[in-house]
Enzyme design. Structure first.
Site, PDB file in Angstrom:
ATOM      1  N   SER A 129       0.836  -1.200   0.000  1.00 32.22           N
ATOM      2  CA  SER A 129       0.000   0.000   0.000  1.00 32.22           C
ATOM      3  C   SER A 129       0.864   1.241   0.000  1.00 32.22           C
ATOM      4  O   SER A 129       1.952   1.260   0.580  1.00 32.22           O
ATOM      5  CB  SER A 129      -0.884  -0.010   1.248  1.00 32.22           C
ATOM      6  OG  SER A 129      -1.466   1.257   1.439  1.00 32.22           O
ATOM      7  N   TYR A 154      -2.025  -1.037  10.793  1.00 30.59           N
ATOM      8  CA  TYR A 154      -2.320  -1.591   9.465  1.00 30.59           C
ATOM      9  C   TYR A 154      -1.175  -1.270   8.505  1.00 30.59           C
ATOM     10  O   TYR A 154      -0.611  -2.157   7.854  1.00 30.59           O
ATOM     11  CB  TYR A 154      -3.635  -1.028   8.917  1.00 30.59           C
ATOM     12  CG  TYR A 154      -3.763  -1.205   7.432  1.00 30.59           C
ATOM     13  CD1 TYR A 154      -4.025  -2.459   6.886  1.00 30.59           C
ATOM     14  CD2 TYR A 154      -3.540  -0.132   6.564  1.00 30.59           C
ATOM     15  CE1 TYR A 154      -4.083  -2.631   5.514  1.00 30.59           C
ATOM     16  CE2 TYR A 154      -3.608  -0.299   5.199  1.00 30.59           C
ATOM     17  CZ  TYR A 154      -3.870  -1.551   4.674  1.00 30.59           C
ATOM     18  OH  TYR A 154      -3.912  -1.721   3.314  1.00 30.59           O
ATOM     19  N   LYS A 158       2.007  -3.649   6.541  1.00 28.30           N
ATOM     20  CA  LYS A 158       2.417  -3.655   5.123  1.00 28.30           C
ATOM     21  C   LYS A 158       3.915  -3.393   5.006  1.00 28.30           C
ATOM     22  O   LYS A 158       4.633  -4.069   4.256  1.00 28.30           O
ATOM     23  CB  LYS A 158       1.633  -2.589   4.347  1.00 28.30           C
ATOM     24  CG  LYS A 158       0.135  -2.855   4.231  1.00 28.30           C
ATOM     25  CD  LYS A 158      -0.165  -4.102   3.421  1.00 28.30           C
ATOM     26  CE  LYS A 158      -1.645  -4.328   3.208  1.00 28.30           C
ATOM     27  NZ  LYS A 158      -1.944  -5.659   2.628  1.00 28.30           N
TER      28      LYS A 158
END
Lengths: 346, 346
Positions: A129, A154, A158
């Site tokens: 991302s 989150y 990644k």
């Protein structure tokens, strides 16, 4: 499956990005097997994918925390490439429950990589991302931009997974990995059969707008109208989900060249504001979307958009679908499936 | 154990830093229970700790990848604080086998934190490392120095765990964590009964020097003699293991103040070169240590030493043992135990 057939294994294949990617992989001639724990997805999407493609897609309910279940899949199917989408993805939840995110996303990925290693399957496309860039130090953001500055768990999962995959490729030159940094995927497949199916109130702008349009929500709340942007609202790089999915097909081909560990932005290079997006959607549906302006959300940034040149040059891929198409396709999905894959409000 | 007694649970308590810390915790009046998977440690160290302290220390062979086994410990003992040392620690091995390191160190820690959460034990001291600073941007390195620049998987697991613990403390204000960034621990307990017991060829300077002195190795190899330092060899901040261990007692007291997530360097603030260390050790043992100069090792840096002021100010702790004492205590351990806890070369 036939004995010699080799598969692209898609984790999280029943989800939004996963299901659209499966369609494009099938269209490109790949055989696909799907794993999904169905925590945030529905097997109905797989039925729809089979309708769209006219092909069978074996799908298994497997959690990546269950290493033996992963092994069983690798024993059953001859896997040549893994496309790894599975993971929890709600930014706000990740701030409240960071251990859940580290356990699931990082732990699940390490399990998957270890099983791949055991079965000598050393080709992976990872769903990363643009959040790994944190607050952009310059625009447009290219792949050389520093990573790791993100502040929520989150985003950190990644970033951590990118680092783990990179270390793995450095330790063993027979591994190949394509890390894809997504900007903001929106829209749906042209058929209107598959699309984004958020559980509860959508965390992202466009699914929320679409739910307002279809009458499930009263109005949109726009967080932040005093950013240093043309209309004060946040600017993002929205990318049509089918363009994004086709980027994964290009990445799969790249793996076959023995690329080692490479990283690409998947974005359009164009930034639209929240109000741009609302207007474009209003145009697509022919009615207005009521919205209210509210304060900024902590952690949100003013503007981010991609430099997509590296992917165009090295993958031979670029976006071809414009903002109107994103909105029209989203509306077709939403109006045909007002409650997504379920029959009504759950 | 008695019914109301509360324990400091020490993971990796049979290892070098763990065992010395257990001695100091016992001396400070804490009850201690030890977990260790014994992959890189021997229960003999626990016997020695009991000899030194005159106290019993329950010790269990538990791997942090076995979550149920961790739960069982929390069911058996009333734990108030966890001191978390367990982890693989060989830099070179971590570059070759990164998945092993991420699986063990990060996965094991997330398991531990989840079980702590389940049992409402929300106080942890974590064994981090100055390696999280990567190549220093300035000297001495203080706690505000940027982290995350390290290039090997071992160092990254320390950095990742710091971030995970920080996110956890941010998500739940009833958590308290002290992250201790160690510089270079050396030496041994004054009794000569416990010390560093590397398996195979030592990765660190001083255990290697000590093995040369005791006749197990022919000569020392000094990697890099053309660094920009006073004598061309690398400069590090060596800290006596007992000072380091006492820093953990101070950290335990800090937790009891409800400190949230805090981070401290544990170092002396003084940098010594490789040749300084060799000379000091020669003085301590009264004979010369043969050495050969060799090229730099990839990833090594010229100079790093701590700014230890924050720990002194906020923990009321500082180092009191000098270089001579580090060498004398190391030599007492090594000469009394030429093969560490085993009877001979394995």
């Amino acid at each position: 499956m036939s004995g010699d057939e080799s598969y692209v294994l898609v984790t999280g294949g029943a989800g939004y990005i996963g299901s659209h990617t499966v369609v494009e992989l099938l269209a490109a001639g790949y055989s696909v097997v799907v794993l999904d724990n169905l925590v945030n997805a529905s097997m109905e999407s797989m039925t729809r994918v089979e309708e769209i493609s006219g092909k069978k897609v074996p799908a298994h309910q497997v959690d990546l925390l269950d290493k033996d279940a992963i092994r069983k899949i690798f024993q059953t199917y001859k896997v040549s490439v893994v496309m790894h989408f599975a993971g929890l993805k709600a930014v706000g939840e990740s701030v409240e429950l960071p251990l859940l995110y580290y356990h699931n996303n990082v732990g699940g990925t390490v399990n998957l990589l270890q099983v791949m290693q055991e079965f000598d399957v050393k080709n992976i496309v990872f769903s990363s991302s643009a959040t790994v860039y944190g607050t952009p130090q310059y625009l447009p953001v290219d792949e050389a931009h520093p990573t790791g500055g993100c502040t929520n768990a989150y985003g950190k999962t990644k970033f951590f997974i990118e680092e783990i995959v990179r270390d793995l490729c450095n330790s063993d030159k027979t591994w190949n990995a394509v890390l894809l940094r997504y900007f903001n995927p929106v829209g749906a497949h042209k058929s209107g059969k598959i699309g984004e199916n958020p559980q509860g109130a959508p965390n992202n702008l466009m699914p929320y707008v679409a739910q307002v349009a279809v009458g499930r929500r009263e109005h949109l709340t726009v967080y932040g109208s005093d950013y240093d942007t043309k209309d004060g609202t946040g600017v993002r790089d929205y990318i049509h989900i089918v363009d994004l999915a086709q980027g994964h097909v290009a990445a799969t081909k790249k793996l076959q060249t023995g690329c080692g560990c490479v990283v690409y932005n998947l974005g359009t290079g164009v930034g639209y504001s929240v109000l741009d997006m609302v207007k474009a959607f209003e145009k697509a549906i022919g009615k207005t979307i009521p919205y209210k302006l509210a304060g900024r959300r902590p952690g949100d940034i003013a503007t981010v958009y991609a430099n997509p040149e590296k992917a165009e040059k090295e993958l031979g891929w670029k976006c071809t679908r414009n903002l109107d198409e994103m909105c029209e396709d989203l509306w077709r999905w939403q109006s045909n499936n007002p409650y997504g894959y379920s029959k009504g409000e759950s």
